[in-house]
Design a protein around this motif. Structure first.
Motif, short mmCIF file in Angstrom:
data_model
loop_
_atom_site.label_atom_id
_atom_site.label_comp_id
_atom_site.label_asym_id
_atom_site.label_seq_id
_atom_site.Cartn_x
_atom_site.Cartn_y
_atom_site.Cartn_z
N PHE A 292 -11.97 37.09 31.11
CA PHE A 292 -12.09 38.50 30.76
C PHE A 292 -10.83 39.25 31.18
N ALA A 293 -10.46 40.25 30.38
CA ALA A 293 -9.32 41.11 30.72
C ALA A 293 -9.35 42.33 29.81
N ARG A 294 -8.42 43.24 30.05
CA ARG A 294 -8.25 44.37 29.14
C ARG A 294 -8.19 43.83 27.69
N GLN A 295 -8.82 44.56 26.78
CA GLN A 295 -8.88 44.09 25.40
C GLN A 295 -7.48 43.86 24.83
N GLU A 296 -6.54 44.72 25.19
CA GLU A 296 -5.17 44.58 24.72
C GLU A 296 -4.56 43.27 25.19
N ALA A 297 -4.85 42.90 26.44
CA ALA A 297 -4.32 41.64 26.98
C ALA A 297 -4.96 40.44 26.32
N ILE A 298 -6.26 40.52 26.08
CA ILE A 298 -6.96 39.42 25.40
C ILE A 298 -6.43 39.26 23.99
N ASN A 299 -6.25 40.37 23.27
CA ASN A 299 -5.75 40.31 21.90
C ASN A 299 -4.35 39.71 21.84
N ALA A 300 -3.57 39.92 22.92
CA ALA A 300 -2.20 39.40 22.96
C ALA A 300 -2.15 37.94 23.40
N GLY A 301 -3.29 37.34 23.65
CA GLY A 301 -3.34 35.93 24.02
C GLY A 301 -3.00 35.64 25.47
N GLN A 302 -3.06 36.67 26.32
CA GLN A 302 -2.64 36.48 27.71
C GLN A 302 -3.64 35.68 28.55
N GLY A 303 -4.84 35.46 28.04
CA GLY A 303 -5.82 34.67 28.78
C GLY A 303 -5.85 33.20 28.37
N GLU A 304 -5.07 32.83 27.37
CA GLU A 304 -5.16 31.48 26.82
C GLU A 304 -4.76 30.40 27.82
N TYR A 305 -3.69 30.63 28.58
CA TYR A 305 -3.26 29.60 29.51
C TYR A 305 -4.32 29.36 30.59
N ALA A 306 -4.87 30.44 31.14
CA ALA A 306 -5.92 30.29 32.15
C ALA A 306 -7.10 29.52 31.60
N LEU A 307 -7.49 29.82 30.37
CA LEU A 307 -8.61 29.12 29.76
C LEU A 307 -8.29 27.64 29.56
N SER A 308 -7.05 27.34 29.24
CA SER A 308 -6.68 25.95 28.95
C SER A 308 -6.68 25.06 30.18
N VAL A 309 -6.47 25.63 31.37
CA VAL A 309 -6.41 24.79 32.56
C VAL A 309 -7.71 24.82 33.37
N THR A 310 -8.55 25.81 33.17
CA THR A 310 -9.75 25.96 34.01
C THR A 310 -10.67 24.76 33.91
N GLY A 311 -10.98 24.32 32.69
CA GLY A 311 -11.89 23.18 32.53
C GLY A 311 -11.35 21.92 33.17
N THR A 312 -10.06 21.67 33.02
CA THR A 312 -9.45 20.48 33.62
C THR A 312 -9.57 20.52 35.14
N ILE A 313 -9.32 21.68 35.71
CA ILE A 313 -9.38 21.81 37.18
C ILE A 313 -10.81 21.69 37.67
N LEU A 314 -11.75 22.32 36.97
CA LEU A 314 -13.15 22.20 37.37
C LEU A 314 -13.61 20.75 37.35
N LYS A 315 -13.26 20.02 36.33
CA LYS A 315 -13.67 18.62 36.24
C LYS A 315 -13.00 17.79 37.34
N PHE A 316 -11.75 18.14 37.66
CA PHE A 316 -11.08 17.43 38.76
C PHE A 316 -11.85 17.62 40.06
N PHE A 317 -12.24 18.85 40.35
CA PHE A 317 -12.93 19.09 41.62
C PHE A 317 -14.33 18.49 41.61
N GLU A 318 -14.98 18.42 40.48
CA GLU A 318 -16.27 17.73 40.42
C GLU A 318 -16.10 16.28 40.87
N ASP A 319 -15.05 15.63 40.41
CA ASP A 319 -14.78 14.24 40.81
C ASP A 319 -14.34 14.17 42.27
N TYR A 320 -13.48 15.10 42.68
CA TYR A 320 -12.92 15.08 44.03
C TYR A 320 -14.02 15.27 45.07
#
Length: 942
Positions: A292-320
């Motif tokens: 979630f972020a300001r609508q302007e930031a979301i529209n500009a794609g500023q949340g995409e990198y965070a979304l792309s790494v979150t699942g990978t990190i969560l799965k890593f910690f589930e295993d760890y």
């Protein structure tokens, strides 16, 4: 390489191996907050027919309401909390929230007193107590608000019955202030329209500002949250949305959002937010992940990198952790106003915008690294800290130190080509050495009675807890082996899930893992680690390659000082020793030869290393002739150890300076960064003296080769291939310009002038912007500064605003810097979250330092009251504005500042004042001893 433990003060190396449903409606309250503040200005709320007990006006007594810790007589089980934040000001201009809360608690020991935390809340209805068992509830005799200890004390006519459960109901109103704590408001503009967000920051002691609660980490409970809000906004909390309906309350059309009950959790992990933010999402194995972020930031794609790494990190910690993620969703939200970097609220993590949002065109490589490491840090907490929680804040280091260690592991999983795990040495180990080498440092874990008041709790959120905690846990994982370490960690989390612990509980489970493995350290895990946890500081290990003798002693930057705290361990440590030699084929435990020896390989141990003079000379020679035979991390280590050993008077300062001679041919980031960090101390001490000119010449000569290297490699138009190479490209540009290399200054001026001519097209590469902006503003005047301010105000990407905000502190015109300092007191110009860091940036400038010092002294009372004594920023502010102090006059000014403001206080900066005095005293001695020698060396480096 050998590995073992050094146990005694002097030994030879012998190769030792080493709640109910949510409330349906909220009662419309007709009294506005300002009227309530006036009506409830007295210290008590008097229920009908009750006998009133006034707040004592004498010195604190032994009564429970004068103690900072809750009595253990009551245990909360469930809360029902309903809140209605108003995102428009009332008739008096105040933003308020209204609420009602009920808490079900069990009486553990019979008592006629209910103590519950409540801070800055005005009760609008008499609290009521209901018995949930067979016996009726006692009558409330009086209610007293204790503002100092932040309690609402409810005195009962008769005693509560042990073993019985009761429900306490309250209605209240509070201010939705902009103070960045508790339930507060954040403001921003979008398309010229002012927007308001109602959001939270509960850690460590501010849940009590949102609703009455038992606000201690061990007082876990289940929370049922309901929010009333404008239908055009979205409500979020820790749990999933269970029910969302539109209703009319008091002639106002609102949405009521009810959330699923939380898991059993601590109050400091609660979060609830009302905003009109946008979001992006993905689902991984039925787990909902949203940014979630300001609508302007979301529209500009500023949340995409965070979304792309979150699942990978969560799965890593589930295993760890070998524990599934315990919640059905993972929300992360970027807030325009947020005092911390991020907060690990369970299922709803809050961030500064710079810690979550990334723009491919504008954000730098450093911004990207910060985002992935902070996400990993906060996700690590979802298990270690949230699922299993420390019992009290004296063990905060275990929470934050652990997350600060494993954030590198999680980030490495997301970005495996970066070699990011190596950077813990620069970012944490070397960083915290500087603080932990002071006699005024403190142990990782203190006694519970030493950490009581809110400002004392805030004070432990420091470099020791985060970076030393990370460093010693990394060392522990290394000498136990990662397999054993994670095995113990996994059983610890499984055994204590949804519960609270003390740090020795982790040692116990690690010991079980050791006992079931082939690893056989010479002592128990607790015996070894208590010396690192319960005593401050760290050792310097001295290796004599002529005799094979090793000694250790407590390392202090000023050896004439004495530690503030006695140690039952006599400042001795069990030290895991790892080393290598030139002739690796020879037995590693024999040191009696002419080959160089290097200890603490990859700096996995939390200690410094000194050698006999002959071995130092051999190491200096190998750096000059065949540096690649020494691991890159250890090239950085040699520099950092040498400079700090010299500061402590253990080796000659000229020997430390000679460790930088090889930089003329070095292109790796870590050695360069280590050298620049340490030379920065020389700049702080000497940039107002005759040493400055020769030092600039020397550093300029060394960096010229690095500047030429990147000119050939990238022509300043492309990115170098490696992650840390990109950082070193920035170093090359920054240092070349600051030392006056003409090719650099011409490049920077050209870029900045092109931007000023066409503000809509920035020709400066994202990675280089911080360095270019600073250099151009330093070389320019009012025109350049005003242009940067205009671009700062227009910027919509938070990381770009941060770069410009820091760069404007590089100005060399005193009047510009004084004007900028005044801006920090105006939250319409500089957000409150950025005020202290802006002042620190100005103080880092040799021109701005005396201006910042005068400014802070003149405005201390205002700053302290405006930003709160519990702000985590105060220690950074005090250390930042005094780090250049090196004269008797400055020392006396500092002492006078401490004494003059004793009645106001320093909050979380109290320890920083003492550390600054100690550091200034050491600086005075060091400069007096070394200035002439350093001047001669820079004139004729050998």
């Amino acid at each position: 390489m050998g590995k073992g433990f050094f146990i005694n003060k002097t030994v030879g190396i012998v190769g030792i191996v080493l709640a109910a449903g949510a409330i349906a409606t909220i009662i419309a309250l007709s009294v506005v907050y300002s009227q309530e503040k006036s009506k409830n200005n007295e210290n008590e709320v008097k229920p009908t027919g009750a006998v009133t007990t006034p707040v004592p006006t004498t010195e604190p007594s032994n009564e429970p309401w004068d103690q900072w810790r809750l009595p253990q007589t009551l245990s909360p089980q469930t809360y029902n909390v309903t809140l209605w934040p108003r995102l428009q000001p009332d008739a008096t201009g105040l933003y308020i929230f209204r609420g009602l809360s009920s808490v079900v608690f069990r009486c553990v020991e019979k008592t006629n007193l209910i103590l519950i935390h409540s801070n800055k809340l005005n009760m609008t209805l008499q609290p009521t107590l209901t018995a949930l068992g067979s016996k009726p509830a006692p009558i409330i005799e009086s209610i007293v608000m204790h503002t100092k200890t932040q309690y609402m004390a409810i005195h009962l006519k008769d005693e509560l019955t042990a073993g019985e459960s009761y429900e306490l109901y309250t209605e209240f109103v509070g201010e939705l202030a902009d103070d960045l704590g508790g339930f507060y408001r954040s403001e921003y503009y979008e398309n010229g329209v002012k927007k308001v967000v109602a959001t939270t920051q509960m850690q460590a002691t501010d849940a009590r500002k949102a609703f009455p609660c038992f606000d201690e980490p061990a007082m876990k409970a289940v929370f049922h949250i309901t929010l009333y809000h404008d239908p055009a906004t979205v409500a979020l909390s820790n749990g999933e949305i269970a029910l969302k309906v539109n209703i009319t309350v008091d002639d106002t059309f609102v949405t009521r959002t009810t959330f699923a009950p939380t898991e059993v959790m601590s109050t400091y992990l609660l979060a609830f937010i009302v905003s009109d933010f946008g979001f992006i999402e993905q689902n991984i194995d039925k787990l909902q992940i949203r940014i979630f972020a300001r609508q302007e930031a979301i529209n500009a794609g500023q949340g995409e990198y965070a979304l792309s790494v979150t699942g990978t990190i969560l799965k890593f910690f589930e295993d760890y952790y070998n524990v599934p993620y315990p919640l059905p969703k993972s929300d992360q939200i970027a807030l325009p106003d947020f005092n911390a970097g991020a907060m690990e609220n369970w299922g709803l993590i809050t961030y500064r915008e710079t810690a979550l949002l990334y723009d491919e065109e504008i954000s730098s490589n450093g911004n990207k690294e910060r985002i992935v490491t902070i996400i990993a840090h906060e996700l690590a907490h979802q298990w270690f800290g949230n699922l299993v929680t420390i019992r009290w804040w004296n063990d905060l280091w275990l929470n934050e130190g652990f997350a600060s260690y494993v954030e590198y592991l999680g980030a490495d999983k997301a970005e495996p080509t970066w070699n990011i795990k190596d950077l813990i040495v620069l970012n944490d180990v070397h960083r915290v050495f500087a603080i932990d080498a002071l006699a005024s440092s403190h142990p990782l874990s203190s006694k519970e009675e030493e950490i009581q008041r809110p400002e004392q709790i805030s004070e432990v959120f420091d470099t020791i807890s985060y970076s030393k905690g990370a460093s010693v846990l990394r060392m522990l994982s290394d000498f136990l082996t990662e397999t054993v370490f994670t095995q113990g960690l996994q059983t610890y989390l499984d055994h204590f899930k949804f519960n609270n612990t003390v740090y020795t509980d982790l040692w116990e489970h690690l010991q079980r893992a050791v006992d079931s493995s082939t690893s056989t350290p010479p002592r128990s895990v607790q015996d070894i680690m208590d010396r690192w946890v319960l005593q401050m500081g760290f050792p310097v290990v001295t290796i004599n390659t002529e005799t094979g003798q090793i000694t250790q002693e407590h390392f202090l930057l000023d050896p004439e000082t004495k530690p503030d705290r006695p140690s039952e361990f006599n400042y001795e440590w069990f030290v895991p020793i790892s080393w290598t030699k030139k002739e690796a084929a020879q037995p590693l435990y024999w040191l009696f030869d002419d080959n160089w020896v290097l200890a603490n390989i990859n700096v996995t141990g939390y200690y410094r290393v000194n050698y006999d003079n002959e071995n130092w000379e051999r190491l200096l020679n190998v750096l000059q002739t065949s540096r690649q035979s020494i691991p890159v991390i250890n090239r950085a280590q040699i520099i950092d150890d040498a400079f700090n050993l010299a500061k402590a008077g253990i080796i000659e300062t000229t020997l430390a300076l000679r460790t930088t001679l090889f930089l003329a041919s070095e292109t790796e980031y870590m050695p360069w960064e280590s050298a620049l960090d340490n030379l920065d101390y020389f700049y702080l001490m000497f940039d107002r003296t005759e040493v400055y000119g020769p030092m600039q010449t020397y550093v300029g000569n060394k960096v010229e080769g690095l500047f030429d290297y990147f000119t050939r490699l990238t022509n300043w138009e492309n990115l170098p291939p490696g992650h840390t190479d990109q950082y070193n490209q920035v170093n090359a540009l920054r240092v070349a310009c600051s030392t006056g290399l003409e090719a650099c200054t011409t490049l920077v001026k050209t870029w900045f002038e092109q931007w000023m001519e066409n503000p809509n097209v920035n020709p400066i590469k994202a990675n280089l912007r911080s360095a270019v902006y600073c250099s151009a503003i330093a070389a320019g005047g009012e025109k350049e500064w005003n242009f940067a301010w205009e671009m700062f105000e227009k910027a919509t990407v938070a990381s770009e605003k941060d770069k410009l905000r820091a760069a404007m502190a590089c100005a060399t015109e005193p009047w510009l810097l004084n004007r900028y300092l005044k801006y920090t007191l105006d939250s319409n110009k500089i957000r409150k979250q950025d005020a202290t860091s802006t002042i620190i940036s100005i103080a880092s400038n040799v021109v701005g330092q005396p201006l910042a010092w005068d400014f802070v002294r003149a405005n201390w009372e205002y700053i302290f009251k405006q930003y709160g004594g519990g702000s985590f920023s105060f220690s950074n502010l005090i250390n930042g504005i005094t780090k250049r102090f090196s004269t008797e006059f400055e020392l006396q000014q500092l002492i006078q500042f401490r004494d003059d403001n004793a009645h106001i206080g320093f909050g979380s900066g109290t320890l920083a004042i003492q550390q600054s005095i100690e550091r200034t005293t050491a600086n005075i001695k060091w400069v007096k001893k070394n200035q002439e020698t350093v001047l001669e060396w820079f004139i004729n480096p050998l």
